[in-house]
Design a protein around this motif. Structure first.
Motif, PDB file in Angstrom:
ATOM      1  N   PRO A   1      33.801  36.273 -41.329  1.00 23.23           N
ATOM      2  CA  PRO A   1      33.663  36.706 -39.917  1.00 23.23           C
ATOM      3  C   PRO A   1      32.607  36.608 -39.326  1.00 23.23           C
ATOM      4  O   PRO A   1      31.278  36.675 -39.991  1.00 23.23           O
ATOM      5  CB  PRO A   1      33.787  38.416 -40.227  1.00 23.23           C
ATOM      6  CG  PRO A   1      34.479  38.535 -41.695  1.00 23.23           C
ATOM      7  CD  PRO A   1      33.969  37.157 -42.426  1.00 23.23           C
ATOM      8  N   TYR A   2      32.568  36.451 -37.942  1.00 24.87           N
ATOM      9  CA  TYR A   2      31.322  36.196 -37.168  1.00 24.87           C
ATOM     10  C   TYR A   2      30.289  37.365 -37.310  1.00 24.87           C
ATOM     11  O   TYR A   2      29.015  37.170 -37.250  1.00 24.87           O
ATOM     12  CB  TYR A   2      31.843  36.108 -35.645  1.00 24.87           C
ATOM     13  CG  TYR A   2      30.647  35.743 -34.586  1.00 24.87           C
ATOM     14  CD1 TYR A   2      30.138  34.358 -34.436  1.00 24.87           C
ATOM     15  CD2 TYR A   2      30.074  36.865 -33.982  1.00 24.87           C
ATOM     16  CE1 TYR A   2      29.470  34.094 -33.473  1.00 24.87           C
ATOM     17  CE2 TYR A   2      29.221  36.446 -32.919  1.00 24.87           C
ATOM     18  CZ  TYR A   2      28.772  35.248 -32.565  1.00 24.87           C
ATOM     19  OH  TYR A   2      27.809  34.926 -31.781  1.00 24.87           O
ATOM     20  N   GLU A   3      30.564  38.645 -37.431  1.00 29.12           N
ATOM     21  CA  GLU A   3      29.784  39.702 -37.457  1.00 29.12           C
ATOM     22  C   GLU A   3      29.177  39.824 -39.096  1.00 29.12           C
ATOM     23  O   GLU A   3      28.570  41.048 -39.133  1.00 29.12           O
ATOM     24  CB  GLU A   3      30.723  40.952 -37.005  1.00 29.12           C
ATOM     25  CG  GLU A   3      30.917  40.971 -35.468  1.00 29.12           C
ATOM     26  CD  GLU A   3      29.742  40.685 -34.663  1.00 29.12           C
ATOM     27  OE1 GLU A   3      28.561  41.381 -35.051  1.00 29.12           O
ATOM     28  OE2 GLU A   3      30.014  40.153 -33.476  1.00 29.12           O
ATOM     29  N   GLY A   4      29.931  39.076 -39.806  1.00 18.11           N
ATOM     30  CA  GLY A   4      29.344  39.125 -41.065  1.00 18.11           C
ATOM     31  C   GLY A   4      29.995  40.265 -42.122  1.00 18.11           C
ATOM     32  O   GLY A   4      31.011  40.880 -41.733  1.00 18.11           O
TER      33      GLY A   4
ATOM     34  N   GLY B   1      27.790  38.821 -51.888  1.00 12.66           N
ATOM     35  CA  GLY B   1      26.566  38.135 -51.355  1.00 12.66           C
ATOM     36  C   GLY B   1      26.965  37.080 -50.510  1.00 12.66           C
ATOM     37  O   GLY B   1      25.983  36.254 -49.962  1.00 12.66           O
ATOM     38  N   GLU B   2      28.094  36.309 -50.595  1.00 18.78           N
ATOM     39  CA  GLU B   2      28.417  35.085 -50.133  1.00 18.78           C
ATOM     40  C   GLU B   2      28.374  35.101 -48.476  1.00 18.78           C
ATOM     41  O   GLU B   2      27.813  34.338 -47.766  1.00 18.78           O
ATOM     42  CB  GLU B   2      29.738  34.485 -50.331  1.00 18.78           C
ATOM     43  CG  GLU B   2      29.850  33.992 -51.484  1.00 18.78           C
ATOM     44  CD  GLU B   2      31.204  33.350 -51.932  1.00 18.78           C
ATOM     45  OE1 GLU B   2      31.618  32.889 -52.911  1.00 18.78           O
ATOM     46  OE2 GLU B   2      32.250  33.445 -50.926  1.00 18.78           O
ATOM     47  N   TRP B   3      28.691  36.511 -47.945  1.00 15.15           N
ATOM     48  CA  TRP B   3      28.790  36.354 -46.445  1.00 15.15           C
ATOM     49  C   TRP B   3      28.233  37.811 -46.005  1.00 15.15           C
ATOM     50  O   TRP B   3      29.083  38.585 -45.729  1.00 15.15           O
ATOM     51  CB  TRP B   3      30.244  36.316 -45.784  1.00 15.15           C
ATOM     52  CG  TRP B   3      30.399  35.810 -44.607  1.00 15.15           C
ATOM     53  CD1 TRP B   3      30.613  36.566 -43.423  1.00 15.15           C
ATOM     54  CD2 TRP B   3      29.962  34.756 -43.946  1.00 15.15           C
ATOM     55  NE1 TRP B   3      30.642  35.859 -42.203  1.00 15.15           N
ATOM     56  CE2 TRP B   3      30.199  34.512 -42.672  1.00 15.15           C
ATOM     57  CE3 TRP B   3      29.416  33.550 -44.384  1.00 15.15           C
ATOM     58  CZ2 TRP B   3      29.961  33.701 -41.789  1.00 15.15           C
ATOM     59  CZ3 TRP B   3      29.185  32.513 -43.709  1.00 15.15           C
ATOM     60  CH2 TRP B   3      29.445  32.218 -42.252  1.00 15.15           C
ATOM     61  N   VAL B   4      26.825  38.024 -46.014  1.00 12.75           N
ATOM     62  CA  VAL B   4      26.168  39.306 -45.732  1.00 12.75           C
ATOM     63  C   VAL B   4      25.830  39.453 -44.267  1.00 12.75           C
ATOM     64  O   VAL B   4      26.513  40.304 -43.435  1.00 12.75           O
ATOM     65  CB  VAL B   4      25.277  39.522 -46.615  1.00 12.75           C
ATOM     66  CG1 VAL B   4      24.342  41.007 -46.174  1.00 12.75           C
ATOM     67  CG2 VAL B   4      25.634  39.620 -47.949  1.00 12.75           C
ATOM     68  N   GLU B   5      24.923  38.467 -43.974  1.00 13.03           N
ATOM     69  CA  GLU B   5      24.389  38.660 -42.483  1.00 13.03           C
ATOM     70  C   GLU B   5      25.551  38.089 -41.427  1.00 13.03           C
ATOM     71  O   GLU B   5      26.421  37.353 -41.985  1.00 13.03           O
ATOM     72  CB  GLU B   5      23.213  37.774 -42.329  1.00 13.03           C
ATOM     73  CG  GLU B   5      23.224  36.436 -42.214  1.00 13.03           C
ATOM     74  CD  GLU B   5      22.981  35.626 -43.671  1.00 13.03           C
ATOM     75  OE1 GLU B   5      23.352  36.312 -44.747  1.00 13.03           O
ATOM     76  OE2 GLU B   5      22.552  34.537 -43.715  1.00 13.03           O
ATOM     77  N   SER B   6      25.376  38.309 -40.126  1.00 15.33           N
ATOM     78  CA  SER B   6      26.101  37.907 -39.191  1.00 15.33           C
ATOM     79  C   SER B   6      26.085  36.600 -38.723  1.00 15.33           C
ATOM     80  O   SER B   6      24.672  36.258 -39.301  1.00 15.33           O
ATOM     81  CB  SER B   6      26.150  38.960 -37.941  1.00 15.33           C
ATOM     82  OG  SER B   6      24.920  38.741 -37.417  1.00 15.33           O
ATOM     83  N   VAL B   7      26.703  35.764 -38.147  1.00 19.30           N
ATOM     84  CA  VAL B   7      26.522  34.482 -37.616  1.00 19.30           C
ATOM     85  C   VAL B   7      25.143  34.469 -36.718  1.00 19.30           C
ATOM     86  O   VAL B   7      24.244  33.670 -36.826  1.00 19.30           O
ATOM     87  CB  VAL B   7      27.316  33.642 -37.056  1.00 19.30           C
ATOM     88  CG1 VAL B   7      27.130  32.249 -36.223  1.00 19.30           C
ATOM     89  CG2 VAL B   7      28.442  33.489 -37.985  1.00 19.30           C
ATOM     90  N   PRO B   8      24.879  35.452 -35.917  1.00 19.61           N
ATOM     91  CA  PRO B   8      23.559  35.465 -35.027  1.00 19.61           C
ATOM     92  C   PRO B   8      22.603  35.820 -35.743  1.00 19.61           C
ATOM     93  O   PRO B   8      21.507  35.220 -35.508  1.00 19.61           O
ATOM     94  CB  PRO B   8      24.147  36.720 -34.043  1.00 19.61           C
ATOM     95  CG  PRO B   8      25.602  36.399 -33.718  1.00 19.61           C
ATOM     96  CD  PRO B   8      26.061  36.161 -35.041  1.00 19.61           C
ATOM     97  N   GLU B   9      22.651  36.584 -36.943  1.00 23.91           N
ATOM     98  CA  GLU B   9      21.276  36.972 -37.807  1.00 23.91           C
ATOM     99  C   GLU B   9      20.968  35.731 -38.247  1.00 23.91           C
ATOM    100  O   GLU B   9      19.968  35.427 -38.516  1.00 23.91           O
ATOM    101  CB  GLU B   9      21.656  38.041 -38.782  1.00 23.91           C
ATOM    102  CG  GLU B   9      21.870  39.286 -37.906  1.00 23.91           C
ATOM    103  CD  GLU B   9      22.412  40.498 -38.837  1.00 23.91           C
ATOM    104  OE1 GLU B   9      22.312  41.745 -38.660  1.00 23.91           O
ATOM    105  OE2 GLU B   9      23.122  40.070 -39.872  1.00 23.91           O
TER     106      GLU B   9
END
Length: 283
Positions: A195-198, A204-212
């Motif tokens: 997800p774009y929003e993380g 731990g694979e996908w924690v932060e958002s794409v903007p972060e």
């Protein structure tokens, strides 16, 4: 969703860097390779990758793109899907499509699994020993898990990787030592897998958002802190940071309505990625 012309995307990306120049080589030469699996040993493990060298290969050093499949994929399937080998015929670069152990990449790094950073470095050496490669123009791209892995390569192997272009998989894996690395990310706002929003619950694979993640790279590249969004109506937006060290731009193509795919209709991913790569060389 309509196809966005590559020329329009180039204008959006504001690619002002001068064209990259090949490192001179008086001794090396290349033979065409029509997509063959090659074997090597890395970290004591038997590994493989797929190599493509265009028919135009000769004595001129070729740029090299490392292409990484998504989780569960393989090198041959990735080569068929990505479209990079067909583009390489027209544009004159080599492609090494990497193969993850058990079809997965070791990112985030887990002790006891394959060292995929060392593997990527070993692939560069393996290709360079047999093909005339411009070592200042070695790039990495990938989809999903391959995008996460290409992000890690830019962090841990930026003395060898010139620029990266993750699709559906940009991560900030820092702190990172070494040089600023140009980054282009392509991501869909409707991606349900990454997800774009993380904040996907996957250990731990996908924690932060794409903007972060984008901001992490902008900080590493010492860009100006303000994120700039192009004023352009429609489902595709270009966002990025300006004033980065050594021209190491940090850009995002954000596509409304696009899910977890390697885009060929929303945008022509291989063409856009190559246009980004060809403006950057490692100094």
């Amino acid at each position: 969703m309509r196809l966005f012309p590559v020329t329009a995307l180039l204008a959006l990306l504001c690619m002002l860097s001068p064209p990259a120049r090949a490192q001179a080589s008086a001794t090396c030469s290349s033979e065409p390779v029509a997509g063959e699996l090659r074997e090597l040993t890395s970290g004591g493990r038997a590994r493989s990758y797929r190599l493509f060298v265009p028919p135009s290969a000769g004595r001129a050093p070729l740029p090299l793109i490392l292409d990484l499949h998504g989780t569960g994929g393989n090198a041959n399937g990735r080569a068929e899907k990505s479209g990079l080998e067909a583009l390489a015929v027209r544009e004159g670069f080599a492609v090494a499509t990497l193969q993850g152990e058990d079809s997965r990449w070791n990112v985030p790094i887990v002790s006891g699994r394959a060292d995929d950073v060392q593997y990527a470095s070993d692939v560069i050496d393996h290709v360079s020993a047999r093909t005339c490669i411009d070592t200042a123009r070695v790039y990495a791209t990938g989809f999903s898990g391959g995008g996460r892995m290409s992000s890690l390569l830019a962090c841990r192997l930026n003395d060898r990787i010139t620029a990266i272009a993750p699709v559906g998989g940009l991560r900030w894996t820092g702190p990172c030592p070494g040089r600023a690395v140009p980054v282009l990310s392509i991501h869909g706002l409707a991606d349900p897998t990454n997800p774009y929003e993380g904040h996907a619950d996957r250990g731990g694979e996908w924690v932060e958002s794409v903007p972060e993640a984008l901001a992490g790279w902008a900080s590493h590249n010492r860009c100006r802190p303000k994120l700039v969004q192009q004023e352009r109506p429609g489902p595709l937006q270009t966002l990025g940071y300006e004033g980065c060290s050594g021209g190491a731009e940090v850009r995002l193509l954000r596509i409304d309505g696009m899910g977890h795919v390697w885009p060929r209709t929303e945008v022509d991913a291989p063409a856009v990625i190559w246009q980004f790569f060809k403006t950057h060389t490692r100094r």
